[in-house]
Design a protein around this motif. Structure first.
Motif, mmCIF file in Angstrom:
data_model
loop_
_atom_site.group_PDB
_atom_site.id
_atom_site.type_symbol
_atom_site.label_atom_id
_atom_site.label_comp_id
_atom_site.label_asym_id
_atom_site.label_seq_id
_atom_site.Cartn_x
_atom_site.Cartn_y
_atom_site.Cartn_z
ATOM 1 N N ASP A 54 0.838 -1.191 0.000
ATOM 2 C CA ASP A 54 0.000 0.000 0.000
ATOM 3 C C ASP A 54 0.875 1.244 0.000
ATOM 4 O O ASP A 54 2.027 1.215 0.437
ATOM 5 N N ALA A 55 0.292 2.366 -0.456
ATOM 6 C CA ALA A 55 0.978 3.648 -0.392
ATOM 7 C C ALA A 55 -0.065 4.748 -0.262
ATOM 8 O O ALA A 55 -1.149 4.667 -0.849
ATOM 9 N N VAL A 56 0.262 5.783 0.527
ATOM 10 C CA VAL A 56 -0.644 6.902 0.749
ATOM 11 C C VAL A 56 0.159 8.190 0.768
ATOM 12 O O VAL A 56 1.263 8.246 1.309
ATOM 13 N N LEU A 57 -0.403 9.239 0.152
ATOM 14 C CA LEU A 57 0.182 10.578 0.205
ATOM 15 C C LEU A 57 -0.951 11.557 0.472
ATOM 16 O O LEU A 57 -1.959 11.551 -0.225
ATOM 17 N N ARG A 58 -0.758 12.403 1.510
ATOM 18 C CA ARG A 58 -1.809 13.351 1.874
ATOM 19 C C ARG A 58 -1.184 14.692 2.225
ATOM 20 O O ARG A 58 -0.098 14.751 2.822
ATOM 21 N N TYR A 59 -1.883 15.786 1.849
ATOM 22 C CA TYR A 59 -1.421 17.124 2.211
ATOM 23 C C TYR A 59 -2.597 17.942 2.698
ATOM 24 O O TYR A 59 -3.688 17.912 2.109
ATOM 25 N N GLY A 60 -2.392 18.692 3.801
ATOM 26 C CA GLY A 60 -3.423 19.568 4.330
ATOM 27 C C GLY A 60 -2.865 20.946 4.613
ATOM 28 O O GLY A 60 -1.698 21.094 5.008
ATOM 29 N N GLY A 61 -3.690 21.974 4.405
ATOM 30 C CA GLY A 61 -3.249 23.337 4.637
ATOM 31 C C GLY A 61 -4.411 24.255 4.930
ATOM 32 O O GLY A 61 -5.585 23.856 4.879
ATOM 33 N N PRO A 62 -4.130 25.537 5.248
ATOM 34 C CA PRO A 62 -5.195 26.508 5.511
ATOM 35 C C PRO A 62 -5.900 26.909 4.223
ATOM 36 O O PRO A 62 -5.323 26.872 3.136
ATOM 37 N N TRP A 63 -7.155 27.321 4.365
ATOM 38 C CA TRP A 63 -7.941 27.777 3.215
ATOM 39 C C TRP A 63 -8.683 29.037 3.641
ATOM 40 O O TRP A 63 -9.625 28.990 4.433
ATOM 41 N N GLY A 64 -8.234 30.173 3.132
ATOM 42 C CA GLY A 64 -8.817 31.442 3.532
ATOM 43 C C GLY A 64 -8.497 31.759 4.979
ATOM 44 O O GLY A 64 -7.550 31.245 5.571
ATOM 45 N N GLU A 65 -9.307 32.617 5.585
ATOM 46 C CA GLU A 65 -9.077 33.036 6.957
ATOM 47 C C GLU A 65 -9.679 32.082 7.980
ATOM 48 O O GLU A 65 -9.209 32.008 9.111
ATOM 49 N N ASP A 66 -10.713 31.328 7.579
ATOM 50 C CA ASP A 66 -11.452 30.534 8.561
ATOM 51 C C ASP A 66 -11.600 29.072 8.151
ATOM 52 O O ASP A 66 -12.493 28.387 8.662
#
Length: 652
Positions: A199-211
C-alpha cells in the motif's frame, strides 16, 4: 437456492464486496503529528473516557457514559495500534461485530447474527453518508476505502437504530467519523508491504482562507492471490487507486463541510460455476469505479438549538463479467432540527429524501427485471428526550418512512436510562424496526431469459424485528470500565424461497419467523498508566422456524452461519516514549452449513518512533497454526495463513 447461476451471481456479489479490505499485510499510514494526543487516550480515566462525545445513539452530541444503547467506540489510537489497513480490519476491534473473511478481499460483517456475504441488517455510514446499496440492502465493502489515519472514531451500535437512521438499521449501525481538515495539516507519506500485498498513501493539508482548512490525498492498494486449504490458488488479487479531498470552514455559529472521493480498480474472480464456464464465456476481471460528493451546513441556534442540512451524490459502476453489470446514481438530502429544551423535554426532528437511478446490464444467467429502475425513499422522524428526574431519562421516538415497494413503514423506539450513581448507568430499550425489500428480493430472475426457474418476489414484504434490550455501563472497580447488554429479538416475515407446485417455479417470499437472544460485554482495565487491557465476549442463540404454508427447503440452513460465541483480548503496552508493543488474541466458535471449525489467532505489533514525525511498525498476524478459514465452503474459501508486515510513515 441450489442452482449454479444464482450461486455464481451471489458469489460475484461477495467477491466484489471487499476488494480494498484484503490481506492482513501492507500499509496504511500513521498521522504522526496526532499520535501524541491519541496516545494519551489510552491512559484516560473512566470519567474522561465516559466524556467522549458520540452522535450515533441520539443523532446529537452526548457523552458515551450517558448513551442508552450497546455502543462500542473504536478510537484513532485503537486503529493505529491494531495495524489494520482497511475498514473491515479495523472493525475486528469491535467485540459486538462478527467480521469473517472468506478470501483476500471478501468479508461478511454483521451484528447479532444473520451474517452473509450480502448481510442486509446492518447500516453503515461514512461521515453521515449511507453506503447502503438498494441492490441487496447491504454494503459493498470493497469500495469503502476510508483513509484510516483520517478517522477520528468509529461508533459501533449493536441493536436497532431504525427510528433515527431508517430501514435496514435492524441489528446495528456503524458510523465512521473522519477528522476535520483542520486536524490533518501538513504532508503525510507512507508505504508498506508484506507477503500479501502493498500500500501507499500521500496526503497534504493546509489553511484555506481566513477561517478554513483543506486536505487532499491519494492512495493505492495492491493485494496478492490467496489459496484454499487444499493449496489451490484463488483468483482474488486486486488493485485499487483512490483520491479525495475535504474542506472545513466557518465563522460565528455556521460550519461548512465539503468532501469527495473518486476510485477505480479491478480484481480477479474466483472460478465461477460450471454453468458459466461450459457456456464458453470468458472470465474477465471485476471492474469497480465510483465518485461521491458530500456537503453539510450546520448552524448553532440560541439556547442549545441547532439546524443542519446535508446532501450528497454517490455514483458507482460495478461490472462482474459475464454475469452482471450495474450503474447506480444516488442523491440524498437530510434536514435535522434540534429544538431548545422545553421544560423537561429535549425534542429533535428531521426529514430525509433519497432518490436513486439503477441501471443493470443483464446476462443469460441472471437478470434484474426491469433492468432500469428509479426508486425514492422519504422519511420523517421525531424524538423527545424527557428528563423525568435528575438521574432518570425517558426517550420516545418514531420514524415514518415510505418506499416504492411496501409503501409506509412505522419504526417506534423507547429508551429508559437511569443513572444509579455518577459512574453507573442502567438502561432498557424496546424498538420495532424493519428491513425494506431490495432489488434482490423483488426483481431477481434466474436464468436471465424465460422460462424462469426463479421469478422474482412480486409479493415480498418488509422483514420485521421487535427488539428488547437491558444494559449496564459503568466503573465497577477503580481502573476498570465495563459494559454489558442482554438482548432478545423477535423476527417475522424473514426471506424464504417458495416453489409453485403447478409451474415448478420458485419465488422469494416471507414465510419464516424466529428469535435471537444473547449477551454482549466488554471492558477496559488500566493495569498501569503505560499498560491497558481491553477484552470482549459475546454469546447468542438463534431459533428460526418456517411457517405452516412454506415449502422452503433451504433457508433454514442459514442458521449455522453465526458463531455461538466470540471473545477477544488486546494488550497495549508503552515500552518507552519511543516504542510500544501490542498483542491481540481472538477466538470465534465453529460455524455449520457449511462447516467452519472454531479458531483462535494471535496478532503482535511492535511500533517505534526514532524521531518526531517518523514511525515504523513491524508485526505478525494470524498466528496459531498453519492457517484457518473463517467463512463459506472449505473448497472455495481462502486459508488465512500467518503473515508478516512492515510499515513506515513520515509526517512533515
Amino acid at each position: 437456492m441450489s442452482w449454479l447461476p444464482f450461486k455464481a451471481i451471489r458469489h460475484g456479489f461477495s467477491v466484489s464486496c471487499v476488494r480494498a479490505a484484503g490481506g492482513v499485510l501492507g500499509l496504511g499510514v500513521f498521522c504522526c503529528h496526532a499520535a501524541v494526543s491519541t496516545r494519551e487516550l489510552a491512559n484516560l480515566s473512566f470519567e474522561e473516557l465516559a466524556d467522549i462525545r458520540i452522535t450515533s445513539v441520539s443523532k446529537k452530541g452526548e457523552r458515551l457514559g450517558d448513551a442508552a444503547a450497546s455502543v462500542f467506540v473504536i478510537t484513532q489510537e485503537d486503529i493505529r495500534r491494531s495495524g489494520a489497513i482497511s475498514l473491515p480490519e479495523a472493525l475486528r476491534l469491535a467485540p459486538n461485530l462478527q467480521v469473517a473473511q472468506s478470501s483476500a478481499n471478501d468479508y461478511a460483517i454483521s451484528a447479532r447474527g444473520f451474517n452473509s456475504g450480502t448481510a442486509n441488517k446492518l447500516l453503515v455510514l461514512v461521515d453521515g453518508r449511507s453506503v447502503y446499496t438498494p441492490l441487496h440492502s447491504g454494503v459493498f465493502w470493497d469500495v469503502q476505502n476510508v483513509v484510516l489515519e483520517d478517522v477520528e472514531r468509529i461508533e459501533v451500535i449493536s441493536g436497532p437504530g431504525g427510528t433515527l437512521w431508517g430501514t435496514n438499521a435492524v441489528n446495528g449501525v456503524i458510523n465512521v467519523i473522519t477528522r476535520s481538515a483542520n486536524d490533518t495539516q501538513g504532508t503525510l507519506a507512507g508505504a508498506g508491504a508484506g507477503n500479501r500485498g502493498a500500500d501507499a498513501v500521500l496526503r497534504y493539508g493546509g489553511p484555506w482562507g481566513e477561517d478554513g482548512s483543506y486536505r487532499v490525498y491519494g492512495k493505492y492498494a495492491d493485494r496478492k492471490h490467496t489459496a484454499t486449504a487444499s493449496g489451490k490458488a484463488v483468483d482474488d488479487a486486486s488493485h485499487m487507486a483512490q483520491m479525495g479531498f475535504r474542506m472545513d470552514w466557518g465563522r460565528a455559529s455556521d460550519q461548512w463541510t465539503v468532501q469527495g472521493n473518486a476510485y477505480d480498480g479491478g480484481a480477479g474472480q474466483p472460478t465461477p460455476s460450471a454453468t458459466v464456464t461450459r457456456a464458453g464465456f470468458s472470465i474477465d476481471p471485476i471492474r469497480l469505479a465510483g465518485i461521491n460528493l458530500l456537503a453539510r451546513w450546520e448552524r448553532a441556534l440560541d439556547r442549545g438549538a441547532s439546524v443542519s442540512v446535508q446532501t450528497y451524490y454517490d455514483g458507482t459502476k460495478r461490472t462482474i463479467p459475464p454475469i452482471f453489470s450495474e450503474s447506480l446514481d444516488i442523491v440524498d438530502v437530510q434536514i435535522q432540527h434540534t429544538l431548545p429544551p422545553l421544560g423537561i423535554h429535549a425534542p429533535i426532528w428531521g426529514f430525509g429524501y433519497r432518490y436513486d437511478m439503477d441501471r443493470v446490464v443483464n446476462s443469460p444467467f441472471i437478470a434484474f427485471l426491469p433492468a432500469q429502475v428509479d426508486q425514492k425513499w422519504a422519511s420523517l422522524f421525531v424524538q423527545d428526550e424527557m428528563r423525568l428526574h435528575d438521574d432518570l431519562r425517558l426517550t420516545l421516538g418514531a420514524r415514518f418512512e415510505r418506499n416504492d415497494y411496501t409503501g409506509n413503514e412505522f419504526l417506534p423506539n423507547a429508551r429508559l436510562a437511569w443513572k444509579v450513581a455518577p459512574d453507573h448507568l442502567l438502561w432498557a430499550a424496546a424498538s420495532r424496526t424493519v428491513r425494506a425489500p431490495s432489488r434482490l428480493d423483488r426483481d431477481t430472475f434466474v436464468p436471465g431469459v424465460a422460462p424462469f426457474v426463479l421469478a422474482g418476489g412480486p409479493d415480498f414484504r418488509s422483514e420485521i424485528a421487535n427488539v428488547y434490550e437491558i444494559g449496564y455501563r459503568g466503573q465497577p472497580i477503580p481502573h476498570l470500565s465495563y459494559s454489558a447488554t442482554v438482548f432478545h429479538a423477535d423476527y417475522d416475515y424473514l426471506r424464504t424461497l417458495e416453489m409453485d407446485s403447478s409451474s415448478r417455479t420458485f419465488t422469494l417470499s416471507n414465510r419464516m419467523e424466529g428469535h435471537t437472544s444473547g449477551l454482549e460485554m466488554w471492558g477496559t482495565y488500566h493495569v498501569t498508566p503505560a499498560w491497558r487491557l481491553r477484552g470482549g465476549w459475546t454469546v447468542q442463540g438463534v431459533s428460526l422456524t418456517l411457517k405452516p404454508d412454506s415449502n422452503d427447503q433451504t433457508s433454514l440452513l442459514a442458521i449455522g452461519k453465526d458463531p455461538a460465541h466470540m471473545w477477544q483480548l488486546r494488550s497495549s503496552l508503552d515500552l518507552s516514549d519511543q516504542s510500544e508493543l501490542d498483542v491481540g488474541i481472538r477466538h470465534v466458535a465453529a460455524l455449520s452449513n457449511p462447516e467452519v471449525p472454531a479458531y483462535t489467532v494471535l496478532d503482535i505489533r511492535y511500533g517505534w518512533r526514532p524521531r518526531p514525525g517518523l514511525e515504523a511498525a513491524v508485526g505478525v498476524q494470524n498466528l496459531g497454526g498453519t492457517g484457518h478459514g473463517e467463512f463459506t465452503d472449505v473448497r472455495t474459501r481462502s486459508e488465512l495463513a500467518p503473515g508478516l508486515f512492515f510499515k513506515l510513515v513520515a509526517h512533515f
